[in-house]
Write an enzyme that holds these catalytic residues in place. Structure first.
Site, short mmCIF file in Angstrom:
data_model
loop_
_atom_site.label_atom_id
_atom_site.label_comp_id
_atom_site.label_asym_id
_atom_site.label_seq_id
_atom_site.Cartn_x
_atom_site.Cartn_y
_atom_site.Cartn_z
N GLN A 204 3.14 9.95 1.32
CA GLN A 204 4.53 9.19 1.16
C GLN A 204 5.27 9.60 0.03
O GLN A 204 6.50 9.24 0.27
CB GLN A 204 4.15 7.73 1.41
CG GLN A 204 3.76 7.40 2.68
CD GLN A 204 3.65 5.62 2.66
OE1 GLN A 204 2.50 5.27 2.18
NE2 GLN A 204 4.51 4.92 3.30
N HIS B 76 -2.16 7.39 7.12
CA HIS B 76 -1.26 8.12 6.49
C HIS B 76 -1.97 9.66 6.12
O HIS B 76 -1.31 10.61 6.14
CB HIS B 76 -0.77 7.60 5.30
CG HIS B 76 0.42 6.63 5.49
ND1 HIS B 76 1.69 7.35 6.11
CD2 HIS B 76 0.65 5.50 5.48
CE1 HIS B 76 2.60 6.13 6.28
NE2 HIS B 76 2.20 5.16 5.87
N HIS C 94 -4.08 1.41 7.96
CA HIS C 94 -2.84 2.03 7.82
C HIS C 94 -2.54 3.15 6.84
O HIS C 94 -2.08 4.31 7.18
CB HIS C 94 -1.95 0.87 7.28
CG HIS C 94 -0.53 1.30 7.24
ND1 HIS C 94 0.53 0.70 8.24
CD2 HIS C 94 0.26 2.23 6.51
CE1 HIS C 94 1.63 1.19 7.69
NE2 HIS C 94 1.70 2.02 6.76
N GLU C 95 -3.31 2.91 5.41
CA GLU C 95 -3.16 4.10 4.57
C GLU C 95 -4.15 5.32 4.85
O GLU C 95 -3.69 6.42 4.82
CB GLU C 95 -3.54 3.34 3.19
CG GLU C 95 -2.68 2.34 2.74
CD GLU C 95 -1.23 2.46 2.86
OE1 GLU C 95 -0.63 3.52 2.75
OE2 GLU C 95 -0.51 1.33 2.82
N GLY D 125 0.72 -1.42 0.00
CA GLY D 125 -0.08 -0.20 -0.13
C GLY D 125 1.08 1.19 -0.02
O GLY D 125 2.02 1.10 0.52
N CYS E 218 6.04 -0.16 7.22
CA CYS E 218 5.64 0.79 6.52
C CYS E 218 6.94 1.20 5.52
O CYS E 218 8.10 1.30 5.93
CB CYS E 218 5.28 2.22 7.36
SG CYS E 218 4.79 3.67 6.58
N LEU E 219 6.48 1.66 4.18
CA LEU E 219 7.65 1.97 3.47
C LEU E 219 8.63 3.10 3.82
O LEU E 219 9.61 3.37 3.46
CB LEU E 219 7.07 2.43 1.75
CG LEU E 219 6.42 0.83 1.26
CD1 LEU E 219 6.03 1.16 0.04
CD2 LEU E 219 7.63 -0.24 0.95
NI NI Z 1 3.00 3.05 5.68
#
Ligand code: NI
Length: 159
Positions: free
Chosen positions: A51, A136, A132-133, A46, A90-91
């Site tokens: 991000q 963000h 999660h997204e 995701g 998380c990226l």
């Molecule tokens: Ni993330």
């Protein structure tokens, strides 16, 4: 194909609240494409627009299930049910995972790339990913919610 640079914690942009998309145009289509390209390139499940430094309420996800690539504009969680507890990454926070309590089932509504309202139901990993997204978009990182954060070998499965 355009792969964008993924913003890393503690960049303050990750703590901003993203703005709703008011007009779906070619810029938004390009954003969706770049976000998917960036997510797949990073082997994530995701990605949220902040991000890549864009404070718009846009997310993409692909947890490898029958849904395939999900693109959601102005997502809004309308239902949650049950509970799951497990690891999350998380990226924007490479090399770490944390154990996070999330709903087991989530229903989210939003707009697709044509501006049509869509409703998506997710369980297990997809439910976790949706929450999660959307976090963000509100400047929330999973490390804010995790009961324990620990070091891992950086690889796929992050969001
Ligand atoms: Ni993330």
């Amino acid at each position: 194909m355009a792969i964008r640079l993924i913003v890393k914690d503690p960049d303050p942009v990750l703590r901003e609240k993203s703005k709703p998309v008011t007009k779906i145009n070619a810029n938004i289509h390009k954003l969706l494409k770049d976000m998917a390209d960036t997510m797949y390139d990073a082997e994530g499940v995701g990605l949220a627009a902040p991000q890549i430094g864009i404070l718009k309420r846009v997310i993409v996800m692909d947890v490898g299930d029958d849904h395939g690539l999900i693109e959601l504009i102005n997502p809004e969680v309308i239902e949650t049910e049950g509970e799951q507890f497990g690891p999350e990454g998380c990226l924007s926070i490479p090399g770490l995972n944390g154990d996070v309590r999330r709903a087991e089932r989530v229903v989210v509504k939003g707009l697709d790339r044509d501006g049509n309202e869509i409703v998506i139901e997710g369980t297990e990993l997809l439910a976790r990913c949706i929450l999660h997204e959307v976090d963000h978009l509100n400047g929330v990182l999973y490390t804010d919610l995790a009961e324990k954060v620990y070091r891992i070998d950086p690889k796929g499965g992050e969001a």
